[in-house]
Write a protein that holds these residues in place. Structure first.
Motif, PDB file in Angstrom:
ATOM      1  N   ALA A 205      -4.062   6.314  -0.837  1.00  0.00           N
ATOM      2  CA  ALA A 205      -4.063   5.078  -0.050  1.00  0.00           C
ATOM      3  C   ALA A 205      -5.414   4.377  -0.132  1.00  0.00           C
ATOM      4  O   ALA A 205      -5.489   3.146  -0.182  1.00  0.00           O
ATOM      5  CB  ALA A 205      -3.706   5.389   1.406  1.00  0.00           C
ATOM      6  N   THR A 206      -6.492   5.161  -0.171  1.00  0.00           N
ATOM      7  CA  THR A 206      -7.840   4.578  -0.271  1.00  0.00           C
ATOM      8  C   THR A 206      -8.003   3.809  -1.568  1.00  0.00           C
ATOM      9  O   THR A 206      -8.521   2.682  -1.597  1.00  0.00           O
ATOM     10  CB  THR A 206      -8.911   5.690  -0.189  1.00  0.00           C
ATOM     11  OG1 THR A 206      -8.784   6.361   1.051  1.00  0.00           O
ATOM     12  CG2 THR A 206     -10.310   5.104  -0.322  1.00  0.00           C
ATOM     13  N   TYR A 207      -7.536   4.406  -2.676  1.00  0.00           N
ATOM     14  CA  TYR A 207      -7.619   3.743  -3.975  1.00  0.00           C
ATOM     15  C   TYR A 207      -6.803   2.448  -3.971  1.00  0.00           C
ATOM     16  O   TYR A 207      -7.266   1.406  -4.442  1.00  0.00           O
ATOM     17  CB  TYR A 207      -7.106   4.681  -5.061  1.00  0.00           C
ATOM     18  CG  TYR A 207      -7.131   4.099  -6.455  1.00  0.00           C
ATOM     19  CD1 TYR A 207      -8.282   4.163  -7.238  1.00  0.00           C
ATOM     20  CD2 TYR A 207      -6.001   3.489  -7.002  1.00  0.00           C
ATOM     21  CE1 TYR A 207      -8.315   3.632  -8.517  1.00  0.00           C
ATOM     22  CE2 TYR A 207      -6.020   2.948  -8.277  1.00  0.00           C
ATOM     23  CZ  TYR A 207      -7.176   3.017  -9.032  1.00  0.00           C
ATOM     24  OH  TYR A 207      -7.195   2.480 -10.291  1.00  0.00           O
TER      25      TYR A 207
ATOM     26  N   LEU B 132      -6.472  -3.462  -4.157  1.00  0.00           N
ATOM     27  CA  LEU B 132      -5.875  -4.672  -3.603  1.00  0.00           C
ATOM     28  C   LEU B 132      -6.942  -5.549  -2.940  1.00  0.00           C
ATOM     29  O   LEU B 132      -6.906  -6.779  -3.035  1.00  0.00           O
ATOM     30  CB  LEU B 132      -4.776  -4.311  -2.604  1.00  0.00           C
ATOM     31  CG  LEU B 132      -3.530  -3.654  -3.207  1.00  0.00           C
ATOM     32  CD1 LEU B 132      -2.640  -3.069  -2.116  1.00  0.00           C
ATOM     33  CD2 LEU B 132      -2.741  -4.646  -4.057  1.00  0.00           C
ATOM     34  N   GLY B 133      -7.911  -4.900  -2.275  1.00  0.00           N
ATOM     35  CA  GLY B 133      -8.997  -5.656  -1.652  1.00  0.00           C
ATOM     36  C   GLY B 133      -9.863  -6.370  -2.672  1.00  0.00           C
ATOM     37  O   GLY B 133     -10.304  -7.513  -2.448  1.00  0.00           O
ATOM     38  N   ASN B 134     -10.131  -5.729  -3.802  1.00  0.00           N
ATOM     39  CA  ASN B 134     -10.894  -6.374  -4.874  1.00  0.00           C
ATOM     40  C   ASN B 134     -10.127  -7.567  -5.449  1.00  0.00           C
ATOM     41  O   ASN B 134     -10.726  -8.592  -5.807  1.00  0.00           O
ATOM     42  CB  ASN B 134     -11.205  -5.371  -5.983  1.00  0.00           C
ATOM     43  CG  ASN B 134     -12.285  -4.377  -5.586  1.00  0.00           C
ATOM     44  OD1 ASN B 134     -13.076  -4.637  -4.690  1.00  0.00           O
ATOM     45  ND2 ASN B 134     -12.314  -3.229  -6.237  1.00  0.00           N
TER      46      ASN B 134
ATOM     47  N   VAL C 152       0.842  -1.202   0.000  1.00  0.00           N
ATOM     48  CA  VAL C 152       0.000   0.000   0.000  1.00  0.00           C
ATOM     49  C   VAL C 152       0.875   1.250   0.000  1.00  0.00           C
ATOM     50  O   VAL C 152       0.599   2.226  -0.710  1.00  0.00           O
ATOM     51  CB  VAL C 152      -0.958   0.008   1.208  1.00  0.00           C
ATOM     52  CG1 VAL C 152      -1.648   1.373   1.342  1.00  0.00           C
ATOM     53  CG2 VAL C 152      -2.009  -1.083   1.074  1.00  0.00           C
ATOM     54  N   GLY C 153       1.963   1.208   0.750  1.00  0.00           N
ATOM     55  CA  GLY C 153       2.890   2.330   0.766  1.00  0.00           C
ATOM     56  C   GLY C 153       3.514   2.594  -0.591  1.00  0.00           C
ATOM     57  O   GLY C 153       3.677   3.751  -1.009  1.00  0.00           O
TER      58      GLY C 153
END
Length: 407
Positions: free
Chosen positions: A291-293, A298-300, A282-283
């Motif tokens: 960071a939200t995007y 990554l969650g999807n 994420v970093g």
């Protein structure tokens, strides 16, 4: 003007002096191999180590070999040889997954029956898995060489070369892990190919070797498995897949293969280990995106693993049912359950479909998601998984009818 000529003359004298020193200091290795293997010498002298004069052939190959009569005495370098000068990079590598690549070779149950040239000769799986650290016995069997030259190709050992994404594609392409194809045809890869290495588009090294870190670890690992799993539904799929991998026996109890999974780090076995790698990624993504995007994307991709696992678990259960009914017989000494790690050495057509479903199509469905390639997720991944499942259901029904077994 006179001062300028003196300055120019001094610089010229220095160049001539260094050239003369380099010529005078030419080793026996260079002198001989300029005739025997001239391009190797050319590569070495064009690289930083050769240019600096700080390293000679004997630094890596020893001094015992001095003529064509004693070639057998030459020392082949290992990763420990490179560590003598590159300690930081070596230690990062040794703590990461590339160093464990040969553990996977030892874990494959049918490798012992493969042709010698295929494994020991490095013409098959060994050709890429040689990036891993091997034991002394493996090297004695001919599996020699330094894993470092998988990326820093010999004898130039160029850092600039190893930083290019093309350096990764020999191994990260094709049947079971086409990361090169996924990335190069994604928007990231397209920008790289249009603009060149401007830094605008992330490469393999940008995401997987941030700041030059040779650890190269990812959240999920090659098998995209993590334990524990808080999602109970997903955990059910995962247990079935672990049985298919032989990590759990048909009753769900751990087997000796669990130790290989731990040793090879092909799965994530603590929540903290998984999260640390995810936070790191994420970093990296947040250098270009919010960071939200990054977390959403990554969650999807995580959820695509679950969707693939759902189909995979159903297929494994169907084939396991054929074993339970005695329609498919286990090999002597093996449990009555399909073994995904036998790959192309499976004995029935339905199990051949099952292994391709796991090693090719499941991999593409989730790897394509992380590499931002919708077409790989869909047509090379999810659609093929659906097709595989339909074929397995039909083949199983046919095998049951032919056996005369009641449904």
């Amino acid at each position: 003007m006179i001062h300028g000529l003196k300055k120019l003359g001094g610089a010229l004298a220095l160049v001539l002096m260094l050239a003369g020193a380099a010529f005078a200091g030419k080793s026996n290795c260079i002198t001989c191999h300029e005739k025997v293997t001239p391009n190797i010498v050319k590569d070495f002298l064009s690289g930083e180590m050769g240019k600096s004069g700080s390293v000679d052939c004997s630094s890596c190959h020893g001094t015992a070999h001095q003529s064509a009569k004693d070639v057998a005495k030459v020392t082949m370098p290992t990763e420990k040889t490179c560590k003598e000068c590159h300690t930081k990079q070596h230690d990062q590598y040794a703590s990461g997954k590339h160093a464990l690549a040969w553990v996977a070779m030892d874990a494959m149950p049918t490798n012992k029956i493969q042709p010698h040239a295929y494994i020991q000769g490095m013409k098959g799986c060994g050709g890429c898995h040689k990036v891993g650290i091997r034991d002394d016995k493996s090297r004695a069997d001919g599996q020699y060489g330094s894993p470092c030259n998988s990326c820093h190709t010999r004898h130039k050992f160029s850092k600039a070369e190893a930083k290019k994404p093309e350096a990764c594609r020999t191994c990260h392409m094709g049947f079971d892990h086409p990361q090169w194809e996924m990335w190069s045809n994604s928007k990231h890869g397209s920008i790289y190919q249009m603009e060149g290495d401007t830094g605008r588009a992330p490469t393999c090294q940008t995401c997987h070797m941030g700041d030059g870190d040779h650890n190269v670890m990812t959240s999920w690992g090659f098998l995209a498995l993590r334990l524990p799993e808080e999602d109970a539904e997903w955990m059910g799929y995962r247990v079935t897949i672990l049985k298919g991998l032989g990590v759990l026996d048909p009753a769900g109890k751990p087997t000796g293969r669990l130790e290989l999974v731990k040793a090879g780090k092909v799965a994530r076995l603590t929540k903290e280990e998984w999260q640390a790698s995810r936070d790191k990624m994420v970093g990296i993504c947040s250098k270009c995106h919010s960071a939200t995007y990054a977390k959403t994307q990554l969650g999807n991709a995580d959820q695509m693993i679950k969707e693939a696992d759902k189909l995979m678990a159903e297929a494994i259960t169907i084939v396991a049912g054929l074993y339970e009914k005695g329609i498919v017989k286990p090999q002597q000494g093996q449990p009555a359950y399909p073994d995904l790690l036998t790959f192309y050495d499976t004995r029935t057509p339905i199990e051949q479909t099952l292994y391709v479903m796991f090693l090719e199509h499941r991999m593409r469905a989730f790897q394509g998601a992380f590499h931002m390639n919708p077409d790989y997720v869909t047509w090379y991944g999810l659609a093929e998984l659906q097709k595989d499942l339909v074929e397995i259901k039909a083949e199983a029904a046919s095998m049951i009818r032919e056996s005369g077994h009641k449904k």
